[in-house]
Motif scaffolding. Structure first.
Motif, short mmCIF file in Angstrom:
data_model
loop_
_atom_site.label_atom_id
_atom_site.label_comp_id
_atom_site.label_asym_id
_atom_site.label_seq_id
_atom_site.Cartn_x
_atom_site.Cartn_y
_atom_site.Cartn_z
N PHE A 289 1.00 -1.04 -0.06
CA PHE A 289 0.02 0.01 0.06
C PHE A 289 0.91 1.14 -0.07
N GLY A 290 0.43 2.21 -0.64
CA GLY A 290 1.23 3.41 -0.55
C GLY A 290 1.94 3.93 -1.87
N GLY A 291 1.19 3.29 -2.77
CA GLY A 291 2.06 3.65 -4.30
C GLY A 291 3.44 3.06 -4.49
N PRO A 292 4.00 3.72 -5.35
CA PRO A 292 5.34 2.97 -6.09
C PRO A 292 6.39 3.23 -4.77
N ALA A 293 6.22 4.22 -4.13
CA ALA A 293 7.60 4.46 -2.94
C ALA A 293 7.37 3.54 -1.90
N GLY A 294 6.22 3.12 -1.34
CA GLY A 294 5.90 2.17 -0.72
C GLY A 294 6.11 0.62 -1.04
N GLN A 295 6.18 0.56 -2.38
CA GLN A 295 6.40 -0.85 -3.16
C GLN A 295 7.77 -0.88 -3.31
N ILE A 296 8.65 0.26 -3.63
CA ILE A 296 10.02 0.17 -3.86
C ILE A 296 10.61 -0.15 -2.41
N ALA A 297 10.03 0.47 -1.58
CA ALA A 297 10.80 0.16 -0.16
C ALA A 297 10.39 -1.21 0.31
#
Length: 109
Positions: A62-70
Motif C-alpha cells: 500500500f502507499g503507491g510506488p514509494a511504498g512498493q519500492i521500499a
C-alpha cells in the motif's frame, strides 16, 4: 579553519579507506553493515520461494510506488539478500530513467 567529520559507525575517520580490514569486516558506507565476504555466494531463490515473496509484496504494498519500492528493498536486499545494495540501486536508477511505473520495472528486473 578545517572542520573534521564525525567518525563512521565502526570508528574510522570519514574518507579513509578500509584496506587494512579483513574483507569480512569491511563496512559499506551507505548501510553501516558488514559487507559479505567475497567467497560467499548469493542465495538463489526457488520458484516457490520467489512466488511467495512477490505475492507477499503484492498483497502488502500500500502507499503507491514509494511504498512498493521500499518493501521490495526490504525483502530482496535486507531480508533475503538476493541482491546487494549496489545492484539494487543501479537497477532503481535505470528504472527511473525509463518511462512508466518504476516499481513495476524494478520488480521485473
Amino acid at each position: 579553519m578545517k572542520q573534521s567529520l564525525p567518525p563512521t559507525n565502526d570508528g574510522r575517520e570519514r574518507g579513509k579507506r578500509a584496506e587494512h580490514l579483513p574483507s569480512s569486516q569491511v563496512v559499506t558506507p551507505d548501510l553501516g553493515q558488514p559487507a559479505p565476504a567475497p567467497d560467499q555466494s548469493v542465495p538463489t531463490p526457488t520458484l516457490g520461494e520467489a512466488t511467495a515473496v512477490w505475492a507477499r509484496i503484492g498483497f502488502l504494498s500500500f502507499g503507491g510506488p514509494a511504498g512498493q519500492i521500499a518493501l521490495i528493498h526490504r525483502e530482496v536486499v535486507e531480508d533475503r539478500r538476493w541482491l546487494d545494495e549496489k545492484t539494487f540501486l543501479s537497477a532503481l536508477n535505470f528504472c527511473m530513467l525509463l518511462p512508466g511505473p518504476e516499481a513495476m520495472q524494478l520488480a521485473t528486473f
